[in-house]
Design a protein around this motif. Sequence first.
Motif, PDB file in Angstrom:
ATOM      1  N   ASP A 532       0.841  -1.205   0.000  1.00  0.00           N
ATOM      2  CA  ASP A 532       0.000   0.000   0.000  1.00  0.00           C
ATOM      3  C   ASP A 532       0.873   1.252   0.000  1.00  0.00           C
ATOM      4  OD1 ASP A 532      -2.406  -1.468   0.225  1.00  0.00           O
ATOM      5  OD2 ASP A 532      -2.097  -1.677   2.378  1.00  0.00           O
ATOM      6  N   ASP A 533       0.386   2.280  -0.696  1.00  0.00           N
ATOM      7  CA  ASP A 533       1.182   3.517  -0.804  1.00  0.00           C
ATOM      8  C   ASP A 533       1.327   4.228   0.542  1.00  0.00           C
ATOM      9  OD1 ASP A 533      -1.573   3.983  -0.973  1.00  0.00           O
ATOM     10  OD2 ASP A 533      -1.393   5.706  -2.294  1.00  0.00           O
ATOM     11  N   GLY A 534       0.199   4.402   1.257  1.00  0.00           N
ATOM     12  CA  GLY A 534       0.269   5.114   2.532  1.00  0.00           C
ATOM     13  C   GLY A 534       1.216   4.419   3.505  1.00  0.00           C
ATOM     14  N   ASP A 535       1.210   3.106   3.500  1.00  0.00           N
ATOM     15  CA  ASP A 535       2.077   2.342   4.394  1.00  0.00           C
ATOM     16  C   ASP A 535       3.553   2.570   4.058  1.00  0.00           C
ATOM     17  OD1 ASP A 535       2.143  -0.360   6.262  1.00  0.00           O
ATOM     18  OD2 ASP A 535       3.754  -0.317   4.787  1.00  0.00           O
ATOM     19  N   MET A 557       3.122  -2.286  -6.019  1.00  0.00           N
ATOM     20  CA  MET A 557       2.386  -1.220  -5.334  1.00  0.00           C
ATOM     21  C   MET A 557       0.891  -1.306  -5.595  1.00  0.00           C
ATOM     22  SD  MET A 557       4.616   0.687  -3.702  1.00  0.00           S
ATOM     23  CE  MET A 557       3.463   1.940  -3.200  1.00  0.00           C
ATOM     24  N   HIS A 558       0.149  -1.242  -4.500  1.00  0.00           N
ATOM     25  CA  HIS A 558      -1.300  -0.998  -4.579  1.00  0.00           C
ATOM     26  C   HIS A 558      -1.414   0.501  -4.303  1.00  0.00           C
ATOM     27  CE1 HIS A 558      -5.473  -0.811  -3.686  1.00  0.00           C
ATOM     28  NE2 HIS A 558      -5.423  -1.115  -2.418  1.00  0.00           N
ATOM     29  N   ASN A 559      -1.145   1.252  -5.364  1.00  0.00           N
ATOM     30  CA  ASN A 559      -1.035   2.704  -5.216  1.00  0.00           C
ATOM     31  C   ASN A 559      -2.377   3.345  -5.554  1.00  0.00           C
ATOM     32  OD1 ASN A 559      -0.395   5.376  -5.211  1.00  0.00           O
ATOM     33  ND2 ASN A 559       1.109   5.256  -6.882  1.00  0.00           N
ATOM     34  N   ASN A 560      -3.213   3.471  -4.554  1.00  0.00           N
ATOM     35  CA  ASN A 560      -4.528   4.096  -4.780  1.00  0.00           C
ATOM     36  C   ASN A 560      -4.470   5.592  -4.472  1.00  0.00           C
ATOM     37  OD1 ASN A 560      -4.435   4.017  -2.002  1.00  0.00           O
ATOM     38  ND2 ASN A 560      -5.966   2.405  -1.781  1.00  0.00           N
ATOM     39  N   ARG A 561      -3.258   6.070  -4.286  1.00  0.00           N
ATOM     40  CA  ARG A 561      -3.005   7.495  -4.044  1.00  0.00           C
ATOM     41  C   ARG A 561      -3.861   8.034  -2.910  1.00  0.00           C
ATOM     42  NH1 ARG A 561      -1.871   9.114 -10.415  1.00  0.00           N
ATOM     43  NH2 ARG A 561       0.264   8.345 -10.338  1.00  0.00           N
ATOM     44  N   ALA A 562      -3.950   7.241  -1.879  1.00  0.00           N
ATOM     45  CA  ALA A 562      -4.797   7.659  -0.754  1.00  0.00           C
ATOM     46  C   ALA A 562      -4.516   6.834   0.489  1.00  0.00           C
ATOM     47  CB  ALA A 562      -6.278   7.473  -1.120  1.00  0.00           C
ATOM     48  N   TYR A 563      -4.909   7.413   1.611  1.00  0.00           N
ATOM     49  CA  TYR A 563      -5.181   6.639   2.817  1.00  0.00           C
ATOM     50  C   TYR A 563      -6.637   6.231   2.635  1.00  0.00           C
ATOM     51  CZ  TYR A 563      -1.185   8.878   5.293  1.00  0.00           C
ATOM     52  OH  TYR A 563       0.038   9.322   5.706  1.00  0.00           O
ATOM     53  N   HIS A 564      -6.855   5.255   1.769  1.00  0.00           N
ATOM     54  CA  HIS A 564      -8.229   5.051   1.330  1.00  0.00           C
ATOM     55  C   HIS A 564      -9.152   4.608   2.466  1.00  0.00           C
ATOM     56  CE1 HIS A 564     -11.405   4.719  -1.517  1.00  0.00           C
ATOM     57  NE2 HIS A 564     -11.728   3.598  -0.932  1.00  0.00           N
ATOM     58  N   GLU A 565      -8.609   3.801   3.349  1.00  0.00           N
ATOM     59  CA  GLU A 565      -9.432   3.353   4.483  1.00  0.00           C
ATOM     60  C   GLU A 565      -9.987   4.575   5.234  1.00  0.00           C
ATOM     61  OE1 GLU A 565      -9.163  -0.111   5.800  1.00  0.00           O
ATOM     62  OE2 GLU A 565      -9.771   0.153   7.883  1.00  0.00           O
TER      63      GLU A 565
HETATM   64 MG    MG Z   1      -3.405   3.754  -0.204  1.00  0.00          MG
END
Ligand code: MG
Length: 644
Positions: A532-535, A557-565
């Motif tokens: 994860d990107d945020g991690d 990378m699971h780069n969703n460009r967010a702290y999606h949670e």
């Molecule tokens: Mg993320």
Amino acid sequence: MKKNPKPTVGRRNFLKGVAAGAASLATSAEALSAKAEPLQPVSALPLLPLVETDPPPETEVLTEGRSGSDFMVDIIKALNFEYVCSVAGSSFRGLHESVINYGGNENPEFLTCCHEESSVAMGHGYAKIEGKPLCVFAHGTVGLQHAAMAIYNAYCDRVPVFIIVGNVIDAAVRDSAYGEWPHSVQDAAAMVRDYTKWDDLPISLTHFGESAMRAYRIAMTPPMGPVVLVADSELQENPIRDGADLQVPKLTLPSPPQGDAGAVAEAARMLIQAENPLFVVDRYARTQAGIDHLVELAELLQAPVIDQTGRMNFPTQHPLNQSSRRNAVVSESDLIVGLEATDFWSALNSIHDQVHRSQRQTMKNGTKLISITAGDLSTKANYQDFYRYVGVDLAMAADAEATLPSLIEETKRQLTADRKRTLQDRGAKLAEAHDHALQQSRSEAMYAWDVSPVSTARLCAEVWAQIKDEDWSVVSLLRHFSWWPLRLWPFEKHYQYIGAQGGGGVGYNAPASVGAALANRKHGRFSVSFQDDGDLLFAPAVLWTAAHHRIPLLSVMHNNRAYHEELMHVQRMANRHNRGVDRAKIGTTFEDPAMDFAKLAQSMGVYAEGPISDPNELAPALRRAIAVVKRGEPALVDVVTQPR
Ligand SMILES: [Mg+2]
Ligand SMILES: Cc1ncc(C[n+]2csc(CCOP(=O)(O)OP(=O)(O)O)c2C)c(N)n1
């Protein structure tokens, strides 16, 4: 034990040398101004002039034979640590030097870390593959403060990490030039005591040896957990006293606690009599034998298993694996057995997170419950990782993995041929339901197959196509990745998945995956992490540690460009207030500017490609990265993904 050699330079002679140097400085300074010769290198310049005074009676000892830290390394070696993960810190400079010189930097080898949180999380990931701890050195105050969250994760996850922190305990010898006052502490372990299993502050080398053995035993006895030993810097650095009788104490690990024979017999009776028994497992299996035993018991009874996936517990494509049908099987069961089911309650109930949180019991009234967990043997008060209380009918304060062989024996002994025949029907129905759920997952994975950014299921499938013939190991969290690999891939071996972070602390995944990949390296396994990107942004320099120490790991990378949670949480609140969800991005996304993780990784010497948003570009990029990993290095492929 070697004697300490006599000091070679007496303080008086040393001062005479200084005076002679001062004289030559005066001469060369004159010569310099007269002839304007080039400046000498600093190291060639003599010391500043000093007035010779009566020297103090004691001698200034500059070298010595063995120090306390050498003995500490004897102990560390006796504990068979392969690695020490550490950010250097002067409070353990003695130990650091002894590991690399006296110990030859082998077993343990010193691994250079860039954040103490990474040192501990590497130990966390390593232990989940290797089944034993690695050693971490940290500065007693600031280092341990940085390490704290990772220690908490390991504690909640019941994973052993062996941490040694330096500290200058004697105020009379602290040197403020090195920051030793703010870096010293009266009780170093106090700040993590609530979430470690044990700590100690040894005041002699014999005490250190015994406490190290004790700490290791405690860390490795279920429920396992992190331990802290404080190594006083004087104890590390002072010479070993002549004639000191220092012994390395013997270490024997206790066998894990097993369920009492009467309780095991009663559990077997209840399992055989139940119409629809069910196993719920979370941090159950440590070894392949643990998985195999659960398969044997589940098959013997033709009973379903729900895996809460704290560990790799049960083969994902075994027909009795009913994890994706949790509510259905729970509501049908009349006996549910929790095996190291840390959060047993949430398997039996569901919570709805609305304006008023509501709960619904999923299991039938009257369903009997059994729990087997070493969690009953050690619980602390402050941190609430013990979850909701469940009133069970039979509880064994015992390690479930160690108890299963006797439960299997007892079940076999009590099971009649008649009963066995009726169980086969149950198994056939469950196999059919499993197959149906698997087909459903496969068809759900096809949704938005070609979309850009890439769907998580597509990414999962593309990675599978490239690694399926390797001896693979998934060394990352999967929760944020919609669990796709567990839903689609055939996990069978204990090292194929390492579970989650325990305490939910973000910043775990990147270092834990490097630690797990480190453990996999000598077994020749192929480690893959869905990152994860945020991690990664918490402590990205662990990529450098992987590059520097040649740790083969494919990070996708699971780069969703967010702290999606967190974005979803803010959306939930916005919905609650009827204010629209479009502003939920504020504080939760990384879009302007977008981060370039390939460049980040490259800057640390890691092979990297991306960002990739077009799913059709994935296969060739993954192939190139896999080739790098197979030659023994880390590689990262940055994929811009759908949120979940
Ligand atoms: Mg993320
Ligand atoms: C140390 C820490 N800080 C904050 C949080 C709250 N938190 C939970 S999930 C999450 C988002 C993590 O982002 P990422 O790793 O990119 O995963 P995503 O949700 O985007 O899939 C955060 C910040 C946490 N769990 N741990």
